[in-house]
Design a protein around this motif. Sequence first.
Motif, PDB file in Angstrom:
ATOM      1  N   PRO A  89       5.330 -13.670  24.828  1.00  0.00           N
ATOM      2  CA  PRO A  89       5.332 -12.366  24.151  1.00  0.00           C
ATOM      3  C   PRO A  89       6.322 -12.367  22.997  1.00  0.00           C
ATOM      4  N   SER A  90       6.080 -11.492  22.010  1.00  0.00           N
ATOM      5  CA  SER A  90       6.969 -11.410  20.861  1.00  0.00           C
ATOM      6  C   SER A  90       8.333 -10.870  21.269  1.00  0.00           C
ATOM      7  N   LEU A  91       9.370 -11.426  20.658  1.00  0.00           N
ATOM      8  CA  LEU A  91      10.727 -10.939  20.896  1.00  0.00           C
ATOM      9  C   LEU A  91      10.908  -9.526  20.363  1.00  0.00           C
ATOM     10  N   PHE A  92       9.989  -9.108  19.474  1.00  0.00           N
ATOM     11  CA  PHE A  92      10.136  -7.824  18.799  1.00  0.00           C
ATOM     12  C   PHE A  92       9.266  -6.726  19.408  1.00  0.00           C
ATOM     13  N   GLY A  93       8.674  -7.013  20.560  1.00  0.00           N
ATOM     14  CA  GLY A  93       7.874  -5.989  21.236  1.00  0.00           C
ATOM     15  C   GLY A  93       6.458  -5.901  20.686  1.00  0.00           C
ATOM     16  N   ASP A  94       5.805  -4.770  20.957  1.00  0.00           N
ATOM     17  CA  ASP A  94       4.417  -4.585  20.536  1.00  0.00           C
ATOM     18  C   ASP A  94       4.285  -4.580  19.018  1.00  0.00           C
ATOM     19  N   ASN A  95       3.166  -5.144  18.552  1.00  0.00           N
ATOM     20  CA  ASN A  95       2.887  -5.190  17.120  1.00  0.00           C
ATOM     21  C   ASN A  95       2.645  -3.782  16.572  1.00  0.00           C
ATOM     22  N   GLN A  96       3.218  -3.494  15.393  1.00  0.00           N
ATOM     23  CA  GLN A  96       3.129  -2.157  14.794  1.00  0.00           C
ATOM     24  C   GLN A  96       2.041  -2.051  13.710  1.00  0.00           C
ATOM     25  N   LEU A  97       1.115  -3.011  13.683  1.00  0.00           N
ATOM     26  CA  LEU A  97       0.075  -3.010  12.662  1.00  0.00           C
ATOM     27  C   LEU A  97      -0.890  -1.839  12.848  1.00  0.00           C
ATOM     28  N   ILE A  98      -1.243  -1.193  11.751  1.00  0.00           N
ATOM     29  CA  ILE A  98      -2.245  -0.122  11.770  1.00  0.00           C
ATOM     30  C   ILE A  98      -3.532  -0.655  11.138  1.00  0.00           C
ATOM     31  N   PHE A  99      -4.590  -0.732  11.948  1.00  0.00           N
ATOM     32  CA  PHE A  99      -5.911  -1.134  11.458  1.00  0.00           C
ATOM     33  C   PHE A  99      -6.950  -0.353  12.257  1.00  0.00           C
ATOM     34  N   ALA A 100      -7.539   0.635  11.616  1.00  0.00           N
ATOM     35  CA  ALA A 100      -8.564   1.457  12.263  1.00  0.00           C
ATOM     36  C   ALA A 100      -9.930   0.884  11.901  1.00  0.00           C
ATOM     37  N   GLU A 101     -10.615   0.270  12.861  1.00  0.00           N
ATOM     38  CA  GLU A 101     -11.889  -0.397  12.591  1.00  0.00           C
ATOM     39  C   GLU A 101     -12.936   0.562  12.027  1.00  0.00           C
ATOM     40  N   GLU A 102     -12.833   1.844  12.356  1.00  0.00           N
ATOM     41  CA  GLU A 102     -13.834   2.828  11.917  1.00  0.00           C
ATOM     42  C   GLU A 102     -13.705   3.172  10.428  1.00  0.00           C
ATOM     43  N   LYS A 103     -12.474   3.177   9.898  1.00  0.00           N
ATOM     44  CA  LYS A 103     -12.293   3.660   8.517  1.00  0.00           C
ATOM     45  C   LYS A 103     -11.612   2.673   7.575  1.00  0.00           C
ATOM     46  N   ASP A 104     -11.120   1.568   8.100  1.00  0.00           N
ATOM     47  CA  ASP A 104     -10.380   0.626   7.253  1.00  0.00           C
ATOM     48  C   ASP A 104     -11.221  -0.563   6.806  1.00  0.00           C
ATOM     49  N   ILE A 105     -12.536  -0.439   6.880  1.00  0.00           N
ATOM     50  CA  ILE A 105     -13.450  -1.468   6.366  1.00  0.00           C
ATOM     51  C   ILE A 105     -14.392  -0.819   5.361  1.00  0.00           C
ATOM     52  N   LEU A 106     -14.418  -1.353   4.149  1.00  0.00           N
ATOM     53  CA  LEU A 106     -15.298  -0.848   3.096  1.00  0.00           C
ATOM     54  C   LEU A 106     -16.266  -1.960   2.688  1.00  0.00           C
ATOM     55  N   ILE A 107     -17.557  -1.662   2.681  1.00  0.00           N
ATOM     56  CA  ILE A 107     -18.577  -2.612   2.214  1.00  0.00           C
ATOM     57  C   ILE A 107     -19.345  -1.950   1.080  1.00  0.00           C
ATOM     58  N   VAL A 108     -19.300  -2.555  -0.103  1.00  0.00           N
ATOM     59  CA  VAL A 108     -19.889  -1.947  -1.294  1.00  0.00           C
ATOM     60  C   VAL A 108     -20.756  -2.964  -2.033  1.00  0.00           C
ATOM     61  N   LYS A 109     -21.537  -2.475  -2.985  1.00  0.00           N
ATOM     62  CA  LYS A 109     -22.348  -3.357  -3.820  1.00  0.00           C
ATOM     63  C   LYS A 109     -21.444  -4.213  -4.695  1.00  0.00           C
ATOM     64  N   GLN A 110     -21.976  -5.367  -5.113  1.00  0.00           N
ATOM     65  CA  GLN A 110     -21.170  -6.285  -5.927  1.00  0.00           C
ATOM     66  C   GLN A 110     -20.675  -5.631  -7.205  1.00  0.00           C
ATOM     67  N   CYS A 111     -21.523  -4.810  -7.828  1.00  0.00           N
ATOM     68  CA  CYS A 111     -21.125  -4.178  -9.091  1.00  0.00           C
ATOM     69  C   CYS A 111     -19.999  -3.158  -8.896  1.00  0.00           C
ATOM     70  N   ASP A 112     -19.791  -2.692  -7.664  1.00  0.00           N
ATOM     71  CA  ASP A 112     -18.731  -1.706  -7.380  1.00  0.00           C
ATOM     72  C   ASP A 112     -17.518  -2.323  -6.698  1.00  0.00           C
ATOM     73  N   HIS A 113     -17.563  -3.639  -6.471  1.00  0.00           N
ATOM     74  CA  HIS A 113     -16.522  -4.269  -5.659  1.00  0.00           C
ATOM     75  C   HIS A 113     -15.135  -4.137  -6.290  1.00  0.00           C
ATOM     76  N   PHE A 114     -15.012  -4.478  -7.570  1.00  0.00           N
ATOM     77  CA  PHE A 114     -13.708  -4.434  -8.217  1.00  0.00           C
ATOM     78  C   PHE A 114     -13.189  -3.008  -8.358  1.00  0.00           C
ATOM     79  N   ILE A 115     -14.086  -2.076  -8.658  1.00  0.00           N
ATOM     80  CA  ILE A 115     -13.675  -0.664  -8.772  1.00  0.00           C
ATOM     81  C   ILE A 115     -13.118  -0.165  -7.444  1.00  0.00           C
ATOM     82  N   THR A 116     -13.846  -0.489  -6.364  1.00  0.00           N
ATOM     83  CA  THR A 116     -13.430  -0.060  -5.021  1.00  0.00           C
ATOM     84  C   THR A 116     -12.125  -0.717  -4.618  1.00  0.00           C
ATOM     85  N   LEU A 117     -11.986  -1.995  -4.962  1.00  0.00           N
ATOM     86  CA  LEU A 117     -10.766  -2.721  -4.619  1.00  0.00           C
ATOM     87  C   LEU A 117      -9.565  -2.131  -5.338  1.00  0.00           C
TER      88      LEU A 117
END
Length: 545
Positions: A89-117
């Motif tokens: 186990p980590s010496l620093f306890g539980d990981n504090q990363l925030i990643f919400a699978e429902e809202k933290d993934i964006l899939i867009v068309k290629q022409c919109d990729h850079f704008i979205t990024l």
Amino acid sequence: EQDSICYNVRYGYKTLFAYYHEHAQKKISDESFKSNQFISFQIGNFSYVEVPKNFCCIMGVSGTLKTLSAPEQEVVGKDYDVSKYTYMPSLFGDNQLIFAEEKDILIVKQCDHFITLKKEIDDRLVGTNPATKRAVLVFFESKKQLMEFYESSDFLAMKENAIIMTEENTHAEKESLIKRATGSGQVGLFTRSFGRGTDFVCRDEIVAANGGVHVIQTFLSEELSEEVQIRGRTARQGTSGSYSLVLCDESLDRFLITKAEIDNARKAGNFYSLLHAKSSEFFRVQHEENKKYVEYAANEHKLGEELITALKKNDVDTVKKMLYDRNKGAEEKKRSRTIVLMDGTGSMGHLLQKAKNAVSTMFERISTILKENGESPNSFEMQFVVYRNYNAPADMLLQTSTWESKPENLRSFMESIQANYGWGNEAIEIGFSHVSRETTKGSVSQVILIGDAPANTKEEVLMKRKESKQYNLGEAYWNSNALYSNPTYYEDELALLKQHNIPVHAFYVENKAQKNFMQIANISGGRCEKLDINSKRGSDQLTDL
């Protein structure tokens, strides 16, 4: 390479004679010319897979041991006899990363990729305190994709103050950039290799108090372990951090993720289960194909060891013979010159490695057959060519190897090819045009065409050249390129090949290409078959030609 200058890659005697040419033009100094005059020859290859098998003990430390896939676990256990795993186990306890699978993934068309990024970067720079800024690290699949975003109009406002880091930076530069990357308001663009093991330590109290460093991944990893490593560039040692994915839908073609599946996942509000399932299956299939390359590399490793043994024994005759066999060039009188023309678009991603293995096996078997029949294997030459479509920049629309008479040389080039781009029917006309250009330099015996989609129609060529503007290309871009300034069509190019008596043997891997491939073969006097890519028969079909 391609449109940029590369100082650490040599193309054998092509590079050597380029120095002679430049020196004759008085463009380089005598000193530079003399320092690059030498005889270049291959000695052998060694496999990273085989080297550890000679170790008396193997130990390893990994932060992603639990995420190893079943095939990876099998390799670690069966091939290297690693049987004991210890999880700490980590010496620093539980990981504090925030990643919400429902809202933290964006899939867009290629022409919109850079704008979205760019919007995602802007949004993530703002943390819990809107008055101060976080730091954002963005990871790209390749240097090319990183630079396309960096040079795009979408990133222009941030360009001056952004950090970019690729494998080409010096060690000192990398250390400096890594330290700067986690400062308040800083945006850093990195290639994927820095997503593994690079220690982005956040010492900026403003960032730490504002939600920590945010990491954006712009591509889907084939292995879960890589994704976990990239996530791990933030929320380190007990600190806060967050992670998101910004993906282009067309880049998911190679994972066999359809638009319908993306739409369904979007409605369900969860992309992650789809992405994870598809990438895991893709990795499993690729792993099976890569095992064939590992077998080839093992044989090369064995030959390398035999050469070292002969050198240690001072067995000059054996060393001479081995070096001669490996380095002898093509015969002056060539019996056959074959161009393999392959679709390298995203939809071929799941089949590309299989197709490459089939071609490699074919080449190796041809060499064996020629030897068994008293012919020189160097009398047969092959060139490997990949075509894509007009949403790809000029240097990716067509990629070609040099002419090779040795399977191992061609394989090295083939392994560098990745499936990308694609736009419905594909630019087979560009591949045929290349073949026509090659006929002006020397004879071409035949063409082997391998793909999963028909050729562009005349209307599609004109439309795609024009509408590629949405991919930051467009008609003006193609008109300014000497090679592609004039549109060409597969019917016209095929007629030229017929005039030169060059048959096109068309092998389709998806039924949608059958009708067009049959037409191409019939016109040119070639053969048309469905390539049985999932079995040994695929390489048999190609060898029989």
